[in-house]
Write an enzyme that holds these catalytic residues in place. Structure first.
Site, PDB file in Angstrom:
ATOM      1  N   ASP A  67       0.808  -1.216   0.000  1.00 53.96           N
ATOM      2  CA  ASP A  67       0.000   0.000   0.000  1.00 53.96           C
ATOM      3  C   ASP A  67       0.847   1.274   0.000  1.00 53.96           C
ATOM      4  OD1 ASP A  67       0.866  -0.612   2.587  1.00 53.96           O
ATOM      5  OD2 ASP A  67      -1.134  -1.054   3.317  1.00 53.96           O
ATOM      6  N   ASN A 136      -8.236  -3.371  13.612  1.00 53.07           N
ATOM      7  CA  ASN A 136      -9.614  -3.666  13.188  1.00 53.07           C
ATOM      8  C   ASN A 136      -9.648  -4.851  12.215  1.00 53.07           C
ATOM      9  OD1 ASN A 136      -8.517  -2.586  10.897  1.00 53.07           O
ATOM     10  ND2 ASN A 136      -9.845  -0.782  10.801  1.00 53.07           N
ATOM     11  N   HIS A 138      -7.684  -5.179   9.546  1.00 55.74           N
ATOM     12  CA  HIS A 138      -7.308  -4.892   8.159  1.00 55.74           C
ATOM     13  C   HIS A 138      -5.993  -5.572   7.780  1.00 55.74           C
ATOM     14  CE1 HIS A 138      -5.154  -0.870   9.341  1.00 55.74           C
ATOM     15  NE2 HIS A 138      -4.252  -1.791   9.146  1.00 55.74           N
ATOM     16  N   GLU A 143      -9.849  -2.210   4.689  1.00 56.31           N
ATOM     17  CA  GLU A 143     -10.533  -1.936   5.944  1.00 56.31           C
ATOM     18  C   GLU A 143     -11.811  -2.782   6.026  1.00 56.31           C
ATOM     19  OE1 GLU A 143      -8.865  -0.356   8.045  1.00 56.31           O
ATOM     20  OE2 GLU A 143      -8.566   1.760   7.628  1.00 56.31           O
TER      21      GLU A 143
HETATM   22  C1  F6R Z   1       1.207  -1.652   6.125  1.00 57.00           C
HETATM   23  C2  F6R Z   1      -0.045  -2.371   6.140  1.00 57.00           C
HETATM   24  C3  F6R Z   1      -0.916  -2.424   7.357  1.00 57.00           C
HETATM   25  C4  F6R Z   1      -0.147  -2.795   8.624  1.00 57.00           C
HETATM   26  C5  F6R Z   1      -1.092  -2.821   9.832  1.00 57.00           C
HETATM   27  C6  F6R Z   1      -0.369  -3.131  11.114  1.00 57.00           C
HETATM   28  O1  F6R Z   1       1.826  -1.754   4.867  1.00 57.00           O
HETATM   29  O2  F6R Z   1      -0.408  -2.894   5.140  1.00 57.00           O
HETATM   30  O3  F6R Z   1      -1.944  -3.361   7.131  1.00 57.00           O
HETATM   31  O4  F6R Z   1       0.451  -4.035   8.459  1.00 57.00           O
HETATM   32  O5  F6R Z   1      -1.732  -1.591   9.960  1.00 57.00           O
HETATM   33  O6  F6R Z   1       0.499  -2.075  11.399  1.00 57.00           O
HETATM   34  P1  F6R Z   1       1.566  -2.146  12.582  1.00 57.00           P
HETATM   35  O7  F6R Z   1       2.537  -3.176  12.198  1.00 57.00           O
HETATM   36  O8  F6R Z   1       2.163  -0.770  12.615  1.00 57.00           O
HETATM   37  O9  F6R Z   1       0.798  -2.501  13.825  1.00 57.00           O
END
Ligand code: F6R
Length: 242
Positions: A67, A136, A138, A143
């Protein structure tokens, strides 16, 4: 779904890095799907260390990231392109021309989504996709929603994701509200998936994702249908899984 139990963040990072390194050693010209965020930082540090020790080469590896924030330039310090350069690419022998992220500055959203899907198609898909887990549920920036989205799309980030990501920005107003993300369909097409999870704050959502109903309200729950998923979690993250 295979679950690997690590003691703590460091142990989780080393074990997950080991799985990625094995993929690179077995197929030096593999395509890795990569993630940003706090979780993979230790994994990337370990991979860099093995590279510096002379045990791992990225010279033929190509990558696609999950992303990118819409509106951020690649050299913006909070962009995911910048993150990847800082935390991995600039420290290993990877050819940056083979590393891809969605273009946060693209003017035409639909064209950018189609371009990114084309990049992944041209690489013949992803050999191993590294994922983190949002609070959540994702994965990427898919989302919770009414339906699973197949390909790359531009999403409005939820309030909880904006809150969670604001820790990396000076002011919460600076957090972009939209992002490009690989779709669930593309993630599910990866040959292997590696889900890295750390911390007690992820325990409940990890349990829902692994054992709860498969629903787009918990996007990671779809991973239950993938034939080759490895979850590497530390003791805190796995504490609700029994
Ligand atoms: C980032 C991504 C997100 C993160 C997720 C967890 O490229 O795709 O899905 O993996 O938000 O983030 P952290 O590791 O910061 O808890």
């Amino acid at each position: 779904m295979q679950i690997i139990r690590a003691r703590d963040y460091k142990d989780m990072s080393r074990r997950a890095a080991g799985i990625l390194a094995a993929q690179i050693i077995l197929k030096p010209d593999c395509v890795l799907g990569l993630a940003t965020g706090s979780t993979p930082i230790g994994i990337y540090e370990q991979l860099i260390q093995w590279h510096k020790d002379g045990d791992l080469s990225f010279s033929k590896v190509r990558t696609v990231n999950l992303d990118e924030y819409k509106g951020l330039a690649p050299d913006h310090e909070q962009s995911y392109r910048y993150f990847m350069d800082e935390h991995l690419f600039s420290h290993v022998d990877i050819d940056k021309k083979g590393t891809h992220t969605p273009d946060g500055l693209a003017e035409d959203e639909a064209a950018e989504c189609a371009r990114y899907d084309g990049v992944i198609r041209q690489m013949n898909g992803v050999d191993m996709q590294l994922l983190g887990l949002g609070h959540n549920g994702h994965i990427g920036f898919n989302e919770p929603a009414e339906a699973f989205q197949k390909g790359t799309h531009c999403v409005a980030l939820t309030e909880s994701t904006i809150q969670a990501n604001s820790r990396l920005f000076e002011r919460i107003e600076d957090v972009p509200h939209h992002a490009y993300t690989m779709g669930i369909g593309t993630i599910m097409k990866a040959k292997k998936i590696l889900l890295a999870v750390s911390g007690r704050d992820k325990a409940k959502i990890l349990q829902e994702a692994c054992l709860g109903p498969i629903t787009p309200r918990v996007p990671a729950s779809i991973l239950q249908l993938h034939p080759d998923v490895t979850v590497v979690g530390d003791a805190e993250a796995l504490s609700s899984l029994g």
